[in-house]
Design an enzyme around this catalytic site. Structure first.
Site, PDB file in Angstrom:
ATOM      1  CB  THR B  33      -0.961   0.024   1.214  1.00  0.00           C
ATOM      2  OG1 THR B  33      -2.089  -0.716   0.833  1.00  0.00           O
ATOM      3  CG2 THR B  33      -1.410   1.383   1.602  1.00  0.00           C
ATOM      4  CG  ASP B  49      -1.735   0.779  -3.611  1.00  0.00           C
ATOM      5  OD1 ASP B  49      -1.359  -0.371  -3.922  1.00  0.00           O
ATOM      6  OD2 ASP B  49      -1.999   1.110  -2.429  1.00  0.00           O
ATOM      7  NE  ARG B  51       0.795  -4.370  -7.207  1.00  0.00           N
ATOM      8  CZ  ARG B  51       1.841  -4.224  -8.017  1.00  0.00           C
ATOM      9  NH1 ARG B  51       3.053  -4.335  -7.528  1.00  0.00           N
ATOM     10  NH2 ARG B  51       1.674  -3.966  -9.294  1.00  0.00           N
ATOM     11  CE  LYS B  65      -4.512  -1.436  -1.332  1.00  0.00           C
ATOM     12  NZ  LYS B  65      -3.064  -1.389  -1.455  1.00  0.00           N
ATOM     13  N   GLY B  79      -1.712  -2.041   5.980  1.00  0.00           N
ATOM     14  CA  GLY B  79      -1.308  -3.043   6.948  1.00  0.00           C
ATOM     15  C   GLY B  79      -1.991  -4.354   6.629  1.00  0.00           C
ATOM     16  CB  SER B 162       5.009  -0.501   2.191  1.00  0.00           C
ATOM     17  OG  SER B 162       4.133  -0.764   1.119  1.00  0.00           O
ATOM     18  CG  ASP B 199       5.825  -0.025  -1.996  1.00  0.00           C
ATOM     19  OD1 ASP B 199       4.703   0.082  -1.457  1.00  0.00           O
ATOM     20  OD2 ASP B 199       6.648  -0.904  -1.688  1.00  0.00           O
ATOM     21  CB  SER B 202       2.177   0.690  -3.874  1.00  0.00           C
ATOM     22  OG  SER B 202       2.303   0.796  -2.481  1.00  0.00           O
TER      23      SER B 202
END
Lengths: 223, 232
Positions: B33, B49, B51, B65, B79, B162, B199, B202
């Site tokens: 994320t 995002d 994923r 999300k 998380g 992240s 990332d 993500s």
């Protein structure tokens, strides 16, 4: 547990139990005619700042520098070895050494001793054959040339800034502004980076070093 | 490090049952994320995002999300997917009940504090980083961040997950107080695109929402429409 207010043994100070590390943010950018390199100036032993005016931009030869991140001892030792090897090679050759040669010497040491070392190094400089070049040798010992490279613990915070602000074919002054802007952003966010910003511009004519003090750094917030 | 070494010094056995099951079956489902939220005068813009990963496997590439908690209050989840879904369900129930008792739309601060209460009480068991954002009559647009550990703080801009590490510099240099709704949407789209590019946890599409007194406006920016920052 996340975010403890203090940790470790109460008998000994935090800094006696941690290795000396260049926490760090380092950066190098190529431009037409040379390179601009930059670094913060903080060396930490745990939470103690062992040196707040560190020089992480280390000369390897007249027109070749390296930016050091990771263990201070390891990077100093490797840089000394490579300085010797490159100096010897340059005398044999009777010519100024190539940046690519310096970078490969770093790679050779960092890869051979990868299990024992903790060193992330950016090699940058100018030579007659290819002009300004930046080579990155991260932890593990790979080698790759990049137009822009960032390294150290503070680098994660500025990938987005770098990706959005770097454009190919920038001038030397634009590069200096990009690097000092990026470093000040990283130093603001990363606890292991801080102090002053050290910059150097390397070109055919020589090396031009600068220091930007804490209070002169670009400010991004009103806080 | 992802590399695996076989040497005499390794304490593990040369053969163990972990090799019989794919890596993704041993990892918890996580919203790797990048999430963010920005206040503007009159509301908030939130983004994420899409994923969800189980190890290296992308369990859901079109995740949503941005979860509604009430008519004008959303949360952005990062998380553990299970933990954040569970906490969000609890808070949705608590806030709905409270709003009916009050006979008024609830405050964003109330929703945020409900998140904090659950996330702090069960801090040892949970892995949840949540951004609560919305509009209410008392204070207009507000963003509250409840990171792992269960603290709460109001911020004009907040990023999480992240992928957020990579965009702190971009956020600090590009956020200006007093942006309009469209400027905030543009800022969020760029920031998410930059984070998703760097990332590995993500990616997918960028989901955005603008919450104001008038209501809710949701947008999706597909992968090929995201701003590109490199020639590669």
């Amino acid at each position: 547990r996340f975010g403890q207010l203090s940790s470790g043994s109460d008998m000994a100070p935090d800094w006696t139990m941690k290795e000396v590390s260049t926490g760090t943010t380092i950066m190098a950018v190529e431009y037409d005619g040379g390179v601009v390199i930059g670094a913060d100036s903080r060396t930490t032993t745990g939470a103690y700042i062992a040196n707040r005016v560190t020089d992480k931009l280390t000369p390897i030869h007249d027109r070749i520098f390296c930016c050091r991140s990771g263990s201070a001892a390891d990077t100093q030792a490797i840089a000394d070895v490579v300085t010797y090897q490159l100096g010897f090679h340059s005398i044999e050759l009777d010519e100024a050494p190539l940046v690519q040669t310096a970078a490969n010497l770093f790679k050779a040491s960092c890869y051979r001793y990868r299990e024992e070392l903790m060193a992330g190094i950016i090699v940058a400089g100018w030579d007659k054959r290819r002009g300004g070049q930046v080579y990155t040798v991260p932890v593990g010992g790979m080698l790759v040339r990049q137009p822009v490279s960032v390294g150290g613990s503070g680098s994660t915070y500025i990938y987005g800034y770098m990706d959005s602000n770097y454009k190919p074919n920038m001038t030397k002054d634009q590069c200096l502004r990009l690097v000092s802007g990026a470093l000040s952003l990283a130093m603001e966010r990363d606890g292991s980076s801080g102090g002053v910003v050290r910059l150097a511009a390397i070109s055919e004519t020589g090396v031009d070093r600068q220091v930007i003090l804490g209070n002169q750094l670009p400010k991004w917030s009103t806080a």
